[in-house]
Design a protein around this motif. Structure first.
Motif, mmCIF file in Angstrom:
data_model
loop_
_atom_site.group_PDB
_atom_site.id
_atom_site.type_symbol
_atom_site.label_atom_id
_atom_site.label_comp_id
_atom_site.label_asym_id
_atom_site.label_seq_id
_atom_site.Cartn_x
_atom_site.Cartn_y
_atom_site.Cartn_z
ATOM 1 N N ALA B 95 0.821 -1.206 0.000
ATOM 2 C CA ALA B 95 0.000 0.000 0.000
ATOM 3 C C ALA B 95 0.856 1.258 0.000
ATOM 4 N N ARG B 96 2.045 1.184 0.605
ATOM 5 C CA ARG B 96 2.858 2.392 0.761
ATOM 6 C C ARG B 96 3.948 2.550 -0.279
ATOM 7 N N PHE B 97 4.290 1.455 -0.946
ATOM 8 C CA PHE B 97 5.398 1.485 -1.899
ATOM 9 C C PHE B 97 5.219 2.561 -2.985
ATOM 10 N N PRO B 98 4.027 2.661 -3.630
ATOM 11 C CA PRO B 98 3.886 3.665 -4.697
ATOM 12 C C PRO B 98 4.142 5.092 -4.214
ATOM 13 N N ALA B 99 3.715 5.422 -2.993
ATOM 14 C CA ALA B 99 3.911 6.790 -2.497
ATOM 15 C C ALA B 99 5.402 7.119 -2.453
ATOM 16 N N THR B 100 6.213 6.175 -1.928
ATOM 17 C CA THR B 100 7.650 6.400 -1.841
ATOM 18 C C THR B 100 8.290 6.452 -3.222
ATOM 19 N N MET B 101 7.867 5.535 -4.098
ATOM 20 C CA MET B 101 8.455 5.509 -5.438
ATOM 21 C C MET B 101 8.126 6.786 -6.200
ATOM 22 N N GLU B 102 6.879 7.273 -6.047
ATOM 23 C CA GLU B 102 6.505 8.501 -6.752
ATOM 24 C C GLU B 102 7.384 9.667 -6.292
ATOM 25 N N LEU B 103 7.551 9.793 -4.982
ATOM 26 C CA LEU B 103 8.388 10.866 -4.440
ATOM 27 C C LEU B 103 9.825 10.720 -4.927
ATOM 28 N N THR B 104 10.354 9.488 -4.877
ATOM 29 C CA THR B 104 11.735 9.255 -5.308
ATOM 30 C C THR B 104 11.913 9.592 -6.791
ATOM 31 N N ALA B 145 21.028 19.462 6.077
ATOM 32 C CA ALA B 145 20.246 18.295 6.493
ATOM 33 C C ALA B 145 18.881 18.409 5.827
ATOM 34 N N SER B 146 18.521 17.437 4.988
ATOM 35 C CA SER B 146 17.316 17.611 4.170
ATOM 36 C C SER B 146 16.065 17.704 5.038
ATOM 37 N N PHE B 147 16.064 17.011 6.174
ATOM 38 C CA PHE B 147 14.858 17.101 7.012
ATOM 39 C C PHE B 147 14.700 18.509 7.578
ATOM 40 N N TRP B 148 15.822 19.155 7.858
ATOM 41 C CA TRP B 148 15.767 20.522 8.372
ATOM 42 C C TRP B 148 15.357 21.503 7.274
ATOM 43 N N LEU B 149 15.927 21.341 6.089
ATOM 44 C CA LEU B 149 15.538 22.179 4.952
ATOM 45 C C LEU B 149 14.038 22.032 4.702
ATOM 46 N N GLY B 150 13.551 20.797 4.756
ATOM 47 C CA GLY B 150 12.125 20.551 4.551
ATOM 48 C C GLY B 150 11.290 21.266 5.602
ATOM 49 N N LEU B 202 3.647 17.620 -4.076
ATOM 50 C CA LEU B 202 4.958 17.019 -4.337
ATOM 51 C C LEU B 202 6.083 18.054 -4.344
ATOM 52 N N LEU B 203 5.706 19.313 -4.536
ATOM 53 C CA LEU B 203 6.712 20.343 -4.782
ATOM 54 C C LEU B 203 7.777 20.440 -3.674
ATOM 55 N N LEU B 204 7.341 20.711 -2.445
ATOM 56 C CA LEU B 204 8.323 20.889 -1.362
ATOM 57 C C LEU B 204 9.074 19.606 -1.035
ATOM 58 N N PRO B 205 8.376 18.483 -0.791
ATOM 59 C CA PRO B 205 9.147 17.267 -0.488
ATOM 60 C C PRO B 205 10.063 16.875 -1.631
ATOM 61 N N GLY B 206 9.588 17.008 -2.870
ATOM 62 C CA GLY B 206 10.409 16.631 -4.023
ATOM 63 C C GLY B 206 11.671 17.473 -4.103
ATOM 64 N N LEU B 207 11.510 18.781 -3.950
ATOM 65 C CA LEU B 207 12.677 19.669 -4.071
ATOM 66 C C LEU B 207 13.666 19.467 -2.928
ATOM 67 N N THR B 208 13.155 19.379 -1.694
ATOM 68 C CA THR B 208 14.096 19.237 -0.577
ATOM 69 C C THR B 208 14.805 17.880 -0.639
ATOM 70 N N LEU B 209 14.072 16.852 -1.073
ATOM 71 C CA LEU B 209 14.700 15.533 -1.183
ATOM 72 C C LEU B 209 15.797 15.541 -2.248
ATOM 73 N N SER B 210 15.555 16.286 -3.347
ATOM 74 C CA SER B 210 16.489 16.189 -4.474
ATOM 75 C C SER B 210 17.711 17.093 -4.310
ATOM 76 N N GLY B 274 16.766 8.889 1.508
ATOM 77 C CA GLY B 274 16.389 10.212 1.977
ATOM 78 C C GLY B 274 14.903 10.343 2.263
ATOM 79 N N THR B 275 14.085 9.503 1.612
ATOM 80 C CA THR B 275 12.633 9.612 1.821
ATOM 81 C C THR B 275 12.262 9.375 3.280
ATOM 82 N N VAL B 276 13.077 8.599 4.023
ATOM 83 C CA VAL B 276 12.734 8.310 5.415
ATOM 84 C C VAL B 276 12.522 9.604 6.194
ATOM 85 N N ALA B 277 13.510 10.518 6.098
ATOM 86 C CA ALA B 277 13.400 11.772 6.848
ATOM 87 C C ALA B 277 12.362 12.701 6.226
#
Lengths: 303, 338
Positions: B95-104, B145-150, B202-210, B274-277
């Motif tokens: 159930a959760r795999f697609p959400a992580t893959m989409e973000l990644t 630190a990406s979690f802090w930037l986020g 997706l904008l903020l998580p995508g950008l901070t993750l990348s 990185g998706t974990v944080a």
């Protein structure tokens, strides 16, 4: 133990190479402003961590302390970076946090070097079964992204400083093993190594005096960059809740604690994050400069 | 023929790695905690409770027997049940795999789409202000630190300026599930409202993750382009009077991007990790958030499930990247064998 043993050392040309390297490094170090900034950041963060007890305005706030009347105050003359949910001084806690973080990062990097480098040397020198076994084991550890491996290990071990060090080292040593193995393989067939072998120098001596010494620049560069990255990982573990546990002053943990008071208390989240950023930046800049100084190929490109 | 032999060899080598992965995850789960049964039973449990739990879970059997039954279970697609919700872990993971893959994948697209042009510009304008500015940007990207930037972006754009959502995948009803990827699903079903909402989320998580990935790709592209620019064929093309744009896009970039593309597998792993944080910060209902909430509940089966899925995904993606590289350019076999 003289004569034939001393001679191969000269074959290695360690002396002149070292001198040349020193001169190049000096030139690059002083020319490059970014290197200067990196050095300053590394020194300042290191010294302020060492001198935290002397520099902190409120050393008693580092661990457990409660000041009910001063909870969640913004930055001001008394508390430069404001106070946290217990009324503790965030500036003091950041200084003490540097001790925890740098201790973890240095311990992880040294431990990973101590495990990874000898294994890499042995794997690179003795090809065959020994190499296959060591490198395949390293591959397995590399098959899980570093933070996820560290996370599941830290979760299994429980939250405290030694366990964080173990969790982060387990996921880091294979990287050193891999680089050192690759370098050892290419150095192994250098003329001076083969000459030493034919003169009957023991493998241990060859590995240490003629091969290890030449992998040192790479180890130092990777180690410096690795300290920075390990600080990020340790903070991430703290933020997620599998790092060190409260009341230890750890930067990631402080940011995690701040979340339930946002958006009101921006300082609570801002300053520990800035501390992480500036500390890591020091090691990133320094690592980059060391790499440029030690890798002639890159230097040619950068012109 | 050489290519086919290479692909076959790599596929065969996948098995020992996967077996090692299973063994490692097993070791973490059974051997590392001093007493898994006591850990599971919780601090309040009495001795008898711990003993009966130990027997019930088969933890009193020898380790090799435990490992074998663990493998048999896995073969049946059974990762056990969550100790907290009692749901099968496999169901939760699916159930959760697609959400992580989409973000990644979004972060990967951003990293490539921004990193390659920026790196090329930096190389073409070597030592200019732009180059120096981008060098500083890349150092910052690798040091933050990406979690802090986020968290900071969330605070600024979500809470203070109220421009972007502070978390979640979508506002309102998600699109009808086809793939589980909201972007794809809303396109397939023509649900433009859901598409817009997904993009905004997706904008903020995508950008901070990348961010670190943009910095890495920028660096590899820059040095690749600098290297290519010095080659004789560039001199020749310039002497022929080809426009600079053609020289760069058609000849330099093609040769310069090999090193960058070779990094894609590693960068994918970094993004996946990185998706974990990032998921924790943005309340993104993927594997990372699942792992973190499982940790807080001591739900070790769920954590191991996430570890296993991440490891397998990472290994498979790296294999795919290596094989694609060889299919594009068979000379790459030599680089990879080295």
């Amino acid at each position: 133990m003289n004569g034939p043993v001393a001679a191969p050392q000269d074959l290695a040309g360690v002396g002149p190479a070292k001198k040349l390297l020193n001169r190049r490094m000096q030139r690059l170090f002083f020319r490059d402003k970014l290197t200067g900034l990196g050095t300053v950041l590394v020194l300042v963060t290191f010294l302020s961590a060492v001198a935290a007890p002397a520099l902190s305005p409120f050393p008693e706030d580092a661990y457990e302390n409660v000041r009910v009347t001063e909870r969640l105050q913004g930055p001001g003359a008394k508390h430069w970076f404001g106070t946290d949910r217990m009324g503790r001084d965030i500036f003091s806690r950041i200084l003490y946090g540097g001790r925890v973080t740098l201790f973890i990062a240095l311990a992880v990097t040294l431990l990973s070097i101590a495990i990874g480098v000898p294994l890499g040397l042995v794997a690179g020198y003795y090809s065959g079964t020994i190499r296959e076994v060591i490198m395949r084991v390293a591959d397995i550890f590399l098959a899980i992204p570093r933070i996820i491996l560290a996370l599941s290990l830290a979760a299994a071990l429980g939250p405290n400083v030694p366990n964080v060090i173990v969790a982060l080292s387990v996921s880091f040593w294979p990287r050193f093993a891999r680089i050192v193995e690759a370098e050892t393989q290419s150095l192994r067939h250098e003329l001076y190594v083969e000459a030493s072998e034919s003169l009957g120098v023991s493998p241990l001596s060859i590995l240490f005096r003629h091969i290890f010494v030449h992998t040192l620049p790479t180890i130092i560069v990777r180690g410096t960059l690795g300290i920075g990255f390990t600080i990020l990982l340790a903070a991430t573990l703290g933020f997620i809740g599998v790092g060190v546990s409260p009341p230890t002053p750890e930067w990631g943990l402080m940011i995690a604690e701040s979340r339930e008071y946002l958006p009101g208390t921006w300082w609570y989240a801002l300053f520990p994050g800035l501390a992480i950023f500036l500390t890591v930046m020091g090691y990133t800049l320094l690592g980059d400069s060391l790499r440029d100084a030690m890798d002639p190929k890159l230097r040619g490109i950068e012109g | 023929m050489e290519v086919r032999a290479f692909v076959f060899k790599r596929l065969v080598l996948l098995f020992p790695i996967l077996f090692g992965l299973l063994l490692l995850v097993f070791v973490i789960s059974r051997v590392v905690p001093a007493d898994p049964a006591a850990l599971l039973a919780g601090p309040m449990a009495g001795r008898e409770q711990v003993e009966s739990l130990r027997h019930q879970l088969g933890l009193d059997r020898p380790l090799y027997a435990q490992f074998l039954s663990y493998l048999v279970q896995l073969g049946k697609g059974d990762l056990g049940s969550s100790l907290y919700s009692n749901r099968p872990v496999v169901e939760d993971l699916i159930a959760r795999f697609p959400a992580t893959m989409e973000l990644t994948l979004v972060a990967m697209t951003l990293a490539v789409g921004l990193g390659i042009p920026l790196g090329t510009i930096a190389a073409l304008r070597r030592n200019s202000m732009i180059d120096k500015g981008l060098a500083i940007f890349s150092v910052c990207g690798l040091s933050i630190a990406s979690f802090w930037l986020g968290l900071m972006c969330q605070l600024l754009f979500g809470m203070y300026l109220n421009l972007l959502p502070i978390g979640g995948r979508i506002t309102g009803a998600p699109p009808i599930t086809v793939t589980g990827f909201y972007l794809a699903d809303s396109l397939i079903t023509g649900d433009l409202g859901a598409l817009w909402s997904s993009v905004v989320h997706l904008l903020l998580p995508g950008l901070t993750l990348s961010m670190p990935a943009i910095a890495t790709i920028m660096r590899f592209t820059r040095s690749g382009v600098l290297d290519s620019l010095q080659r004789d064929y560039v001199l020749y093309e310039r002497a022929m009077g080809l426009p600079e744009r053609v020289v760069v896009v058609k000849y330099v970039l093609r040769n310069a991007l090999n090193a960058t593309i070779a990094q894609v597998g590693l960068i994918f792993g970094a993004l996946l990790a990185g998706t974990v944080a990032i998921e924790t910060v943005f309340d993104w209902p993927g594997l990372g958030l699942y792992a973190v909430s499982s940790i807080l509940l001591f739900d070790y089966k769920a954590i191991l499930g996430v570890t296993l899925v991440s490891g397998i995904t990472y290994v498979v993606v790296n294999l795919a990247v290596d094989i694609i590289l060889v299919l594009i350019d068979p000379r790459d076999i030599r680089r990879q064998e080295a």
